[in-house]
Motif scaffolding. Structure first.
Motif, short mmCIF file in Angstrom:
data_model
loop_
_atom_site.label_atom_id
_atom_site.label_comp_id
_atom_site.label_asym_id
_atom_site.label_seq_id
_atom_site.Cartn_x
_atom_site.Cartn_y
_atom_site.Cartn_z
N CYS B 157 42.91 38.87 41.87
CA CYS B 157 40.84 38.97 42.24
C CYS B 157 40.49 39.23 41.36
O CYS B 157 39.66 39.19 41.04
CB CYS B 157 41.15 39.40 43.59
N ASP B 159 41.33 41.81 36.93
CA ASP B 159 41.61 41.53 35.28
C ASP B 159 42.78 41.49 35.61
O ASP B 159 43.90 41.77 36.45
CB ASP B 159 41.72 42.29 34.43
N ALA B 176 40.18 35.76 39.13
CA ALA B 176 39.08 35.62 38.80
C ALA B 176 38.42 36.09 37.71
O ALA B 176 36.92 36.91 37.54
CB ALA B 176 38.68 36.24 40.06
N GLY B 177 38.60 37.84 37.79
CA GLY B 177 38.50 39.04 36.38
C GLY B 177 38.42 38.19 35.36
O GLY B 177 38.44 37.34 34.84
N LYS B 178 38.62 39.13 34.63
CA LYS B 178 38.28 39.86 32.39
C LYS B 178 39.95 39.03 32.90
O LYS B 178 41.03 39.16 33.15
CB LYS B 178 38.26 40.59 31.80
N PRO B 211 36.83 37.70 45.35
CA PRO B 211 35.95 38.43 44.14
C PRO B 211 34.80 37.74 43.87
O PRO B 211 34.58 36.76 44.71
CB PRO B 211 37.11 37.94 43.56
N ALA B 212 33.66 37.94 43.37
CA ALA B 212 32.34 37.97 43.28
C ALA B 212 32.26 36.85 42.23
O ALA B 212 31.67 35.44 42.19
CB ALA B 212 31.67 39.05 42.29
N ALA B 213 33.62 37.20 40.82
CA ALA B 213 33.62 36.19 39.83
C ALA B 213 34.63 34.74 40.84
O ALA B 213 35.56 35.10 41.70
CB ALA B 213 33.94 36.11 39.16
N GLY B 214 33.98 33.57 39.80
CA GLY B 214 35.42 32.23 40.73
C GLY B 214 36.36 32.47 39.45
O GLY B 214 36.46 33.56 38.76
N ARG B 216 39.42 31.04 37.56
CA ARG B 216 40.01 30.63 36.86
C ARG B 216 41.25 30.06 36.98
O ARG B 216 42.11 30.68 37.38
CB ARG B 216 39.80 31.25 34.75
#
Lengths: 455, 239, 304
Positions: B157, B159, B176-178, B211-214, B216
């Motif tokens: 979730c 980086d 989801a993170g970096k 997590p806020a981001a989608g 990968r």
């Protein structure tokens, strides 16, 4: 892949006068193969170059004559009973003979070969070892004593199998290629092998060189404790390593809590490995046993931690000499495959088809083993008939045991484990320097043994 | 998370002055005495707690655990109310291991099935050599997550540091993170509706905040499956 | 291959039992290193213009050799070692003291030298270290400790850790792991005239830091440089008069856990050591590989 050493003499043959002693025909062919291949060459079997270093052949026994009384063969029994893992395990491994089957995977070997080794070992009263591919059901059911290998790859590791084991072998490396992991080329990663190893079928499998969850001997202390807790301190923990910095490595394995240390010398075999590792890494088995014994003596654990020696052992005299120099038992691998039929002159045309020949085959990596041992091809595996092969394994173990016994009796020993270094003499200066045994015909030691005591 | 209420069937073991061997023996004794729920108090980051536990066991560890907690798990449910050391749940055959805190190197190493949940961060080599099962990390992971993974899924979730999804045979890593530098032969593939259903159902099932981001999706490019001369540059960094 | 620990007090508490927590941490790591134990501690009080020196073996005769260089004061014997204060004359260097004492391989060793540092080590367990030196009663804002599983070198006092960075006042290191280009580095430094006192690869870390400092790099810069220049598997800790340094190799091969609170920074190979030594709840983190961290005395840490 076209990845095999060319048969000798296949290169163009100019006048010997014009040949380079450096760039020999073999070297020229090797360079040109690599110029096509773009990576190191891979093959199986083990070291091929002539043994120019000291080996067990450079030692000779000095049997009883007048100073000592040899034992008769019929009524004066010579015990071969072998117990491994007396340090911490509540159930040490008890074997009828000091010779065992080393770890060879299902995957590298066919199911028939694994079955025959297990049954043959059981008939001979000794143990088998799983290998880098998990435990086959038939292997467990056919084995009397099963050593379960925990390898860096963790292929097929199953705690339910672990509980069925009679000993655990935590493998750090092997003699043919210390410092690197296993290799199984795609031609041998059959659907069944892939399923057991959780791999995609047909991939070139490269095992890691290190365990995923510990690095170094200090963390290994905790890993060994985990394996003991998982088996309630019941069965012995072996630590197996390729012979490299043997003196230090053996001391560390023993300090980390091993019940048994296994040292696999440079002459040890492999199903597949970069060729240069087989030829250019590791310490010969004779030197390894001397260093290993010195290491255990150095930390006061000789006799408490048992020592198993492996690496190109071929016959009773190799094994008897290893025992005399300090081993408690010997692992056999390649010799047992040869007993199964490896390199036998049958199916000769199939050897030729893969660029090999009987007595000179090292094409285990191709999965096209003409005698059905190192292959997963159903047609080839059928060539190894399990009942007969098991018989050969058992008979070979008996033959070797009788050879060890005959040497022990000749030296006046009623137990093969009573063989000692002083029952041997060195035949060459180098062997004298390595072993610390007097050169035959002198009472002098040239070199003073493994020479690690100054540490 | 609140500790589960102590019932009559729960055996409680205070680890304060106990060696690991005695603790594991008490766990086995409790299991033999028909307790299936066991609570360890004051674990003090001891190593090798609750290894090779059988199916049906519910072990709660009320505090940090050391190396190999729930290692070689044989189907048990293990909850650690704290962080864990190296190799948590390593070689698990099946079961559930949830960790409220952070996880050390090689969490879920070589697991074959089951679920490992890390609510905090995971260190280096999370999910190394996984052979199946699911690893979910609520926070971030250190370098080399999913190294030489063979099967299964890893959901991250936060980086993912450098070398994520390096040299995988197969399996899927969702991040989801970096994203740090991708590992050898790792490729980004389309995150499909099916992936979404899979990932979010796991997050919901284990109560991990989405997590806020989608996400990968990383998979093996399969160029390391069999040596190809044309890929020799890739192999130079892989071999 | 070993267990290492470090402690830094952030509240300037003169009565904090630093020796006791360091021993508790070392004791918890005992299984990682049964061969020897040692610790280096920075005392709170700086002695202006005077060095505190500890040598082993405790050869009082050797002190007469220092007479031309300065004044020896307050000689104390402890467990085969000897600690004294030395008031150096003009231009006298730490190295000059070592040379004058006759420190060399297999002979007398200067365990530590500096205005604040003290360093003890011996073959055996942390408990034996305490029995010999009463280390648990030692006080000071910063300490590092070590328990050793010897790999490739001898088990004796001088191969034990910490290592004083010979020649640099108040600088010592402890190391877990191995430096695989040790022999190459050692030969390079020996060509430059550096003396090595042991065959332990860990010794090269202090020599390396000293070399970088001499080239004008700061300690934090030198630690960062070392991640490139020292190959192998290592975590090492640095105790200096400025603070506590923590370095992890680029691959993160060896375990290391850090607990950072408002009151202290504690570092140990395994979390079990931190939990054993410090009550209460606090978060414990494994630092990322390839990082050098520096925790200044009584100031928040800086990431290098």
């Amino acid at each position: 892949m076209s990845d095999s050493t060319p048969p000798p003499g296949s290169a163009a043959d100019p006048s010997p006068m014009e040949r380079s002693g450096t760039f020999t025909p073999g070297v020229i062919e090797d360079i040109q193969i690599k110029a096509e291949l773009a990576r190191y060459r891979i093959r199986g079997f083990g070291i091929l170059r002539p043994r120019t270093w000291a080996t067990f052949d450079d030692l000779t026994f000095v049997p009883g004559t007048l100073t000592r009384i040899p034992l008769e063969g019929y009524r004066e029994k010579c015990s071969t009973k072998t117990v491994l893992g007396t340090r911490f395990a509540s159930q040490p491994l008890e074997l009828d003979i000091p010779l065992m089957v080393t770890g060879m995977s299902y995957g590298a070997l066919s199911r028939n070969a694994k079955t025959a080794l297990s049954r043959g070992a059981r008939m001979a009263g000794t143990s088998t070892t799983t290998g880098d591919g998990g435990m086959l059901d038939v292997e467990r059911s056919e084995s009397r004593a099963m050593i379960y290998e925990v390898l860096p790859s963790r292929y097929g590791i199953n705690v339910q199998h672990l509980r069925q084991a009679d000993a655990i072998e935590l493998t750090i490396g092997q003699g043919a290629k210390p410092g690197t992991g296993g290799l199984l080329l795609g031609s041998k990663v059959s659907d069944e092998v892939a399923r057991l190893r959780d791999l995609p079928p047909g991939v070139d499998q490269r095992s890691p060189c290190r365990h995923p969850d510990f690095l170094g001997p200090d963390d290994m202390v905790i890993k060994i404790e985990e394996l003991r807790e998982a088996t309630d301190w019941r069965i012995p923990i072996f630590v197996k390593m390729g012979a490299s910095r043997v003196f230090d490595d053996v001391r560390l394995a023993a300090k980390a809590g091993a019940d048994v240390v296994v040292v696999d010398g440079m002459e040890g075999g492999t199903g597949a490995s970069p060729e240069l590792l087989q030829e250019h890494t590791g310490i010969p088995t004779l030197a390894a046993v001397c260093e290993a014994r010195a290491a255990l003596e150095d930390i006061g654990l000789y006799g408490k931690v048992q020592l198993v020696i492996a690496g190109g052992l071929r016959h009773g005299s190799d094994c008897a000499k290893a025992l005399a120099l300090g081993a408690d038992a010997c692992y056999l691998g390649t010799a047992l495959l040869i007993a199964l039929n490896c390199n036998k002159p049958i199916y000769v045309e199939d050897y030729h088809a893969i660029g090999a020949a009987p007595y000179a085959c090292h094409h285990c990596h191709t999965g096209r083993c003409p005698v059905g041992i190192t292959t997963q091809d159903p047609e080839l595996t059928a060539r190894l008939e399990v009942d007969a092969a098991s018989e050969r394994v058992a008979s070979f173990f008996h033959a070797l045991t009788s050879e060890v016994q005959v040497l022990a009796r000749a030296c006046g020993k009623s137990d093969v484990h009573h063989l000692e270094p002083e029952d041997l003499r060195a035949l060459t200066l180098e062997a004298s320097m390595i072993t610390g045994l007097p050169l035959a015909g002198t009472n002098r030691v040239y070199g003073g043994g493994p020479g690690w005591a100054s540490h | 998370m609140p500790l589960p209420a102590t019932s009559e069937r729960t055996s409680t073991i205070d680890c304060s002055d106990m060696p690991v061997r005695a603790i594991n023996r008490e766990i086995r004794a409790a299991l033999a005495g028909n307790s299936t729920k066991i609570m360890l108090l004051h674990p003090g980051a001891r190593h090798n707690l609750g290894v090779a536990l059988p199916e049906g066991t519910e072990l709660t560890i009320d505090g940090p655990a050391g190396y190999y907690v729930a290692g070689l798990n044989d189907g048990a449910t293990v909850h650690v109310h704290g962080g864990v050391g190296w190799g948590a749940a390593e070689s698990m055959r099946d079961g559930v291991v949830t960790i409220d805190g952070d996880a050390g190197n090689a969490v879920a190493a070589a697991i074959r099935d089951g679920v490992v949940v890390v609510r905090g961060d995971a260190s280096t080599r999370a999910g190394i050599a996984m052979k199946g099962g699911v690893l979910i990390v609520g926070g971030s992971v250190g370098p080399m997550a999913g190294f030489m993974m063979q099967k299964g899924i890893i959901i991250i979730c936060g980086d993912a540091a450098d070398g994520v999804a390096d040299s995988m045979y197969a399996g899927t890593v969702y991040v989801a993170g970096k994203l740090g530098e991708l590992g050898a032969d790792a490729v980004v593939e389309e995150f499909t509706g099916g992936d979404r259903d899979l990932v979010y159902s796991h997050l919901e099932r284990w109560k991990i905040p989405a997590p806020a981001a989608g996400f990968r999706k990383l998979v093996a490019g399969r160029k390391l499956w069999n040596f190809q001369k044309a890929d020799r540059h890739l192999w130079k960094s892989a071999l | 291959m070993c267990g290492i620990v470090g402690f830094l007090d952030r509240l300037d508490r003169p009565d904090f039992p630093t020796g006791r927590v360091v021993l508790a941490m070392l004791d918890a790591l005992g299984c990682r290193g049964p061969d020897s134990a040692g610790a280096a501690l920075l005392r709170s009080d700086e002695i202006d213009g005077v060095w505190a020196v500890r040598i082993a073996p405790g050869d009082a005769l050797a002190l007469t050799r220092l007479e031309p260089l300065g004044v020896v004061e307050r000689v104390e014997h402890a467990a085969g070692s000897l600690r004294f204060r030395f008031r150096p004359g003009p231009g006298v260097t730490p190295e000059g003291v070592e040379v004058a004492l006759g420190a060399c391989r297999d002979g007398l060793e200067v365990l530590s030298l500096g205005s604040r540092i003290d360093l003890v080590k011996q073959v055996g367990s942390p408990a034996q270290l305490d029995a010999a030196y009463g280390f648990s009663a030692w006080r000071g804002p910063l300490a590092i400790g070590h328990t050793r599983m010897s790999t490739e070198s001898r088990i004796d006092l001088s191969h034990s850790q910490p290592f004083w960075a010979h020649g640099v006042s108040d600088l010592a290191t402890v190391h877990n792991g191995h430096v695989t280009n040790y022999h190459q580095l050692r030969r390079r430094y020996e060509r430059q005239g550096v003396t090595f006192y042991t065959d332990n690869d860990s010794e090269v870390i202090g020599v390396y830091l000293r070399d970088r400092l001499a080239q004008g790099r700061s300690l934090t810069e030198a630690m960062a440089d070392s991640i490139v220049d020292l190959d192998g598997a290592y975590n090492y800790l640095v105790a200096s008069a400025e603070g506590l340094g923590v370095v992890r190799d680029r691959f993160g091969f060896k375990p290391l856990m850090i607990a950072e609170t408002d009151a202290f920074v504690a570092v140990a190979t395994e979390e079990i050591a931190l939990r054993r030594a410090f009550p209460g709840s606090f978060r414990v983190l494994e630092p990322a590989p390839g990082r050098a961290l520096f925790y200044p005395l009584a100031v928040t840490p800086a990431l290098v």
